[in-house]
Design a protein around this motif. Structure first.
Motif, PDB file in Angstrom:
ATOM      1  N   ILE A  89      41.137  81.415  75.644  1.00 41.97           N
ATOM      2  CA  ILE A  89      41.041  80.032  76.156  1.00 41.97           C
ATOM      3  C   ILE A  89      41.809  80.283  77.492  1.00 41.97           C
ATOM      4  O   ILE A  89      43.045  80.597  77.292  1.00 41.97           O
ATOM      5  N   ALA A  90      41.431  79.811  78.316  1.00 39.59           N
ATOM      6  CA  ALA A  90      41.975  79.965  79.728  1.00 39.59           C
ATOM      7  C   ALA A  90      41.807  78.720  80.802  1.00 39.59           C
ATOM      8  O   ALA A  90      40.579  78.374  80.510  1.00 39.59           O
TER       9      ALA A  90
ATOM     10  N   GLY B 230      32.740  76.977  75.442  1.00 43.08           N
ATOM     11  CA  GLY B 230      33.124  75.475  75.680  1.00 43.08           C
ATOM     12  C   GLY B 230      34.020  75.534  77.308  1.00 43.08           C
ATOM     13  O   GLY B 230      34.415  76.484  77.544  1.00 43.08           O
ATOM     14  N   ILE B 231      33.368  74.470  77.932  1.00 42.94           N
ATOM     15  CA  ILE B 231      34.174  74.237  79.165  1.00 42.94           C
ATOM     16  C   ILE B 231      34.699  72.727  79.132  1.00 42.94           C
ATOM     17  O   ILE B 231      33.674  71.833  78.691  1.00 42.94           O
ATOM     18  N   TYR B 232      35.947  72.469  79.266  1.00 49.41           N
ATOM     19  CA  TYR B 232      36.709  71.203  79.352  1.00 49.41           C
ATOM     20  C   TYR B 232      37.576  70.963  80.576  1.00 49.41           C
ATOM     21  O   TYR B 232      38.156  71.813  81.095  1.00 49.41           O
ATOM     22  N   PRO B 233      37.349  69.550  80.852  1.00 47.99           N
ATOM     23  CA  PRO B 233      38.410  69.086  81.920  1.00 47.99           C
ATOM     24  C   PRO B 233      39.914  69.303  81.108  1.00 47.99           C
ATOM     25  O   PRO B 233      39.824  69.156  79.843  1.00 47.99           O
ATOM     26  N   PRO B 234      40.874  69.865  81.947  1.00 48.78           N
ATOM     27  CA  PRO B 234      42.250  70.133  81.031  1.00 48.78           C
ATOM     28  C   PRO B 234      42.698  68.978  80.189  1.00 48.78           C
ATOM     29  O   PRO B 234      43.112  69.349  79.207  1.00 48.78           O
ATOM     30  N   GLY B 235      42.652  67.862  80.794  1.00 49.50           N
ATOM     31  CA  GLY B 235      43.245  66.986  79.618  1.00 49.50           C
ATOM     32  C   GLY B 235      42.341  66.727  78.480  1.00 49.50           C
ATOM     33  O   GLY B 235      42.720  66.179  77.151  1.00 49.50           O
TER      34      GLY B 235
ATOM     35  N   ARG C  78      40.908  83.164  68.614  1.00 47.97           N
ATOM     36  CA  ARG C  78      40.993  82.549  69.850  1.00 47.97           C
ATOM     37  C   ARG C  78      42.552  82.824  70.501  1.00 47.97           C
ATOM     38  O   ARG C  78      43.384  82.546  69.933  1.00 47.97           O
ATOM     39  N   VAL C  79      42.519  83.536  71.615  1.00 45.55           N
ATOM     40  CA  VAL C  79      44.088  83.691  72.253  1.00 45.55           C
ATOM     41  C   VAL C  79      43.972  82.833  73.383  1.00 45.55           C
ATOM     42  O   VAL C  79      43.130  82.752  74.268  1.00 45.55           O
ATOM     43  N   ARG C  80      45.136  81.966  73.645  1.00 41.03           N
ATOM     44  CA  ARG C  80      45.334  81.360  74.844  1.00 41.03           C
ATOM     45  C   ARG C  80      45.970  82.098  75.701  1.00 41.03           C
ATOM     46  O   ARG C  80      46.995  82.567  75.559  1.00 41.03           O
ATOM     47  N   VAL C  81      45.512  82.484  77.067  1.00 43.84           N
ATOM     48  CA  VAL C  81      46.077  83.271  77.843  1.00 43.84           C
ATOM     49  C   VAL C  81      46.464  82.492  79.286  1.00 43.84           C
ATOM     50  O   VAL C  81      45.615  81.755  79.685  1.00 43.84           O
TER      51      VAL C  81
ATOM     52  N   ARG D 219      39.576  74.171  85.076  1.00 42.21           N
ATOM     53  CA  ARG D 219      38.692  73.638  83.922  1.00 42.21           C
ATOM     54  C   ARG D 219      39.287  74.702  82.704  1.00 42.21           C
ATOM     55  O   ARG D 219      39.705  75.714  82.881  1.00 42.21           O
ATOM     56  N   VAL D 220      39.429  74.265  81.675  1.00 42.80           N
ATOM     57  CA  VAL D 220      39.573  74.871  80.226  1.00 42.80           C
ATOM     58  C   VAL D 220      38.271  75.794  79.712  1.00 42.80           C
ATOM     59  O   VAL D 220      37.209  74.902  79.601  1.00 42.80           O
ATOM     60  N   VAL D 221      38.317  76.780  79.809  1.00 42.00           N
ATOM     61  CA  VAL D 221      37.181  77.584  79.489  1.00 42.00           C
ATOM     62  C   VAL D 221      37.423  78.583  78.066  1.00 42.00           C
ATOM     63  O   VAL D 221      38.437  79.126  78.072  1.00 42.00           O
ATOM     64  N   VAL D 222      36.598  78.440  77.401  1.00 42.26           N
ATOM     65  CA  VAL D 222      36.685  79.219  75.934  1.00 42.26           C
ATOM     66  C   VAL D 222      35.417  80.083  75.950  1.00 42.26           C
ATOM     67  O   VAL D 222      34.290  79.685  76.119  1.00 42.26           O
ATOM     68  N   GLY D 223      35.724  81.432  75.657  1.00 38.21           N
ATOM     69  CA  GLY D 223      34.693  82.281  75.712  1.00 38.21           C
ATOM     70  C   GLY D 223      35.151  83.717  75.245  1.00 38.21           C
ATOM     71  O   GLY D 223      36.454  84.091  75.563  1.00 38.21           O
TER      72      GLY D 223
END
Ligand code: ADP
Ligand code: MG
Length: 686
Positions: free
Chosen positions: A65-66, A135-140, A49-52, A115-119
């Motif tokens: 992860i964005a 995955g979909i998460y609220p930022p915190g 996974r790369v955080r972009v 939202r933090v989205v992973v995919g």
């Protein structure tokens, strides 16, 4: 008995916390019934996974992860996907696409809220998109995700996360084990200890050293078991058989042995003269003349006063060998008999008696010849023809049957790549017939679409009119029990309509023996022009006047099988043709495979290719079990490791044949761990 140290690993998966009868079921479906199975169920791949910060097409194909903000919803038609358009901080667009459950998407991705989205980021036309984000998460609330996630082979009812969790629990139960790998090898390769390697391979599937070490453990265990089989077989005294040549001199051969045949015969004679039993594998392509080599070995044994047995894989082949040998041995003055499942009552009793009193010198047959009731006065040599399904366990049994183990010659129908030879026949010495008898014409091979069936049948008609004979092979139909038989019957019926009922015969696996014989005999004698068959004719059948081979549904056969089938023609004077009839919608790989058949008649090359494309089972004819031989080591790893493992196993057994020393004891554990422990029994009794 398995050392108790290993017991925790061989407990049922249900002993693990959180695993009960119900949720163990999907694990069982994957063949994971014991803790050790979970340990060895290594991840098949991984995702990084790369955080972009900025969404960019250059990251397409990666797991990202964005943080994005939904700006718009679009429903693409009544059955179309639901898209959530979102932007990153710089205003770059991404479409989050859902093919089901739009309500869920709306709830998880409210407009205007980051939202933090992973995919997996993909390009879709000009757009970037993520289909069904993982995955979909609220930022915190986004969890700390590992940068690399192992991906396991799964089935319905068990998620990847759960499989990873189970692997971790299984590893907790695993004891550290003493080292069985030669220390210098371990150091030179920089491999971790066993338990560390397991941890590493599960935590980071890209950990090459950990994976390779586990692969080595498995290959080493396999080679060690084979080496023990060899050592134990060779320790038992057999009987030295020195022929005086008197029977062989009476053979009237219509031809000279090829150089390769003569060399191989000498190698075998050398083995037979030792009292340690011969363990020899004879490899030769179809038509290379293995039968003659076998006959020479058999006569040598009989000259020395012993009996010999020739085991064929099928009834048809046993009968054909019997007929051939009878012809060749007519003036030689030896007694030959046949025994298959079909000999019953008096004729069977007669054979059994003749074997027991020694009046029968040579026995040809199917597996029946090694049944309990069959007692030989003095079995000196067993030849196993075309029988790669005759596994190491059966070879061990055979050796155990006689008071003095017979010399053993195994002949393979297909050339076997070196790696496979070592891993499956590693306890044997190898002879190769690498030269064809003179005058062989290469078989012209053509790939023809089934759409052109009419032309093919017209061509077959012209072939028959000229007095030619042909094989027509129909594929196995996997979906139905009787489908292959039905396909062959239907094809035969169609050809009979065209060419007349007497011209066309059919054989398939479900026919009764005598029926099959009658058809084969009629074809061999030339009373029939076309033999329609299922795969039963694959091995050995010899009808020189048949110069046309038509294989229907060629794409469904393995290359090694096609090579075998093609080897049925090109045995006589005339030039031969092989037509591979293919279906219309073929993939790239299938096209390449069939093209290779056209290009080469080199059985070794074809086998190598089949090994790459379809795996060991295809070549060895043991689809499941052959595949299952190695579960940790990939074919590439076996290839890379087999030489070192073979040498190392031999060295260890040379130094410590009873596996008594510290490393020997560790190696015993390994044999149990890898379930090669049948070999340990050989140690004790040996
Ligand atoms: P395979 O290795 O496939 O079992 P076979 O033993 O059936 O091959 O031999 C194939 C054919 O070649 C047979 O018809 C056999 O008689 C013939 N043959 C065997 N050896 C020779 C030779 N040295 N010269 C000419 N023909 C031979
Ligand atoms: Mg043969």
């Amino acid at each position: 008995m398995r050392p108790s140290l290993l017991n925790p690993l061989f407990a049922e998966v249900e002993v693990l916390r959180g695993v009960g009868a119900a949720n163990a079921r999907p694990l069982h479906r994957l063949g994971l019934t014991r803790v050790v199975d979970l340990l060895f169920h290594l991840p098949v791949t991984w995702i990084d996974r790369v955080r972009v910060e900025q969404l960019d097409a250059s990251d397409a194909g990666r797991m990202v992860i964005a943080t994005v903000t939904p700006v718009d919803y679009r429903q693409g038609g009544p059955r179309g996907p639901f898209r959530v358009h979102a932007t990153d901080a710089d205003g770059n667009y991404v479409s989050l696409t859902f093919f089901r459950n739009p309500a869920f998407a709306r709830k998880q991705l409210p407009l205007g809220e980051p939202r933090v989205v992973v995919g997996k980021l993909e390009t879709y036309g000009q757009e970037l998109q993520i289909v069904h984000p993982d995955g979909i998460y609220p930022p915190g609330a986004a969890p700390v995700l590992p940068a690399r996630e192992p991906v396991y082979g799964l089935t319905e009812g068990v998620t990847n996360a759960r499989m990873g969790g189970l692997a971790r629990i299984a590893i907790e139960r695993a004891p550290p084990l003493p080292e069985w790998i030669e220390p210098s090898l371990l150091a030179q390769r920089g491999w971790p200890a066993w338990l560390d390697a397991l941890r590493g391979a599960h935590a980071d599937p890209a950990d090459a050293a950990a994976r390779l070490r586990l692969a080595y453990d498995e290959v080493f265990a396999n080679q060690l078991a084979l080496t023990l089989v060899r050592a134990s077989a060779r320790r038992r005294r057999g009987r030295a058989l020195a022929g005086d040549g008197r029977l062989r001199a009476k053979l009237s051969l219509p031809y000279q042995l090829t150089g390769a045949q003569a060399r191989t015969v000498r190698e075998i004679e050398g083995d037979l003269q030792q009292d340690a039993p011969m363990l020899r594998l004879l490899q030769g392509d179809v038509g290379s003349g293995k039968t003659m080599v076998a006959l020479m070995a058999i006569l040598t044994a009989v000259e020395a006063g012993a009996q010999a047995a020739l085991l064929a894989p099928t009834e048809i082949l046993a009968r054909q060998h019997f007929a051939t040998l009878q012809r060749q041995l007519s003036g030689v003055g030896v007694n030959l008999a046949i025994l298959t499942g079909r000999e019953k009552g008096r004729s069977r009793d007669g054979v059994l008696m003749g074997l027991a009193d020694g009046s029968i010198h040579i026995l040809v047959g199917t597996h029946a010849i090694f049944q309990e009731a069959v007692r030989y006065r003095d079995l000196g040599l067993a030849v196993v023809d075309e029988q790669h399904k005759f596994g190491v366990a059966q070879r061990m049994l055979l050796a155990a049957k006689a008071e003095r183990p017979p010399h053993l010659l195994v002949m393979t129908a297909t050339p076997i790549p070196r790696t496979l030879t070592l891993s499956h026949f590693g306890e044997m010495d190898v002879s190769r017939l690498d030269e064809m008898p003179p005058g062989r014409q290469p078989v012209e091979t053509r790939v023809v679409s089934l759409d052109r069936l009419d032309e093919v049948i017209a061509g077959l008609g012209r072939h028959i009119d000229k007095g030619g004979q042909a094989f027509w092979v129909c594929p196995l139909v996997e979906e139905s029990e009787t489908g292959d038989q039905a396909a062959a019957e239907a094809r035969a019926a169609a050809l009979r309509l065209r060419f007349g009922p007497d011209k066309v015969g059919v054989v398939h696996g479900r026919m009764r023996g005598p029926e099959k014989d009658a058809v084969m005999d009629a074809f061999a004698a030339g009373r029939m022009a076309v033999l329609v068959a299922t795969i039963v004719i694959e091995v050995g059948v010899d009808v020189p006047n048949a110069t046309l081979m038509i294989i229907e549904g060629a794409e469904r056969f393995g290359l090694a099988q096609l090579h075998q089938l093609r080897g049925r023609v090109g045995r006589g004077e005339g030039s031969s043709v092989c037509l591979l009839l293919r279906g219309s919608a073929l993939g790239e790989v299938t096209r390449t495979r069939l093209a290779l058949m056209r290009e080469t008649s080199d059985g070794f090359r074809i086998a190598e290719e089949d090994l790459k494309l379809r795996g060991a089972g295809e070549i060895l004819g043991v689809r499941q079990s052959g595949e299952a031989k190695f579960r940790l080591a990939s074919p590439e790893q076996v290839d890379e490791l087999i030489d070192v493992a073979t040498d190392d196993a031999r060295l260890l057994i040379d130094r410590d044949g009873g596996l008594e020393g510290a490393r020997g004891q560790a190696a015993r554990l390994l044999l149990y761990l890898m379930e090669r422990d049948a070999a340990v029994a050989l140690l004790r009794s040996g």
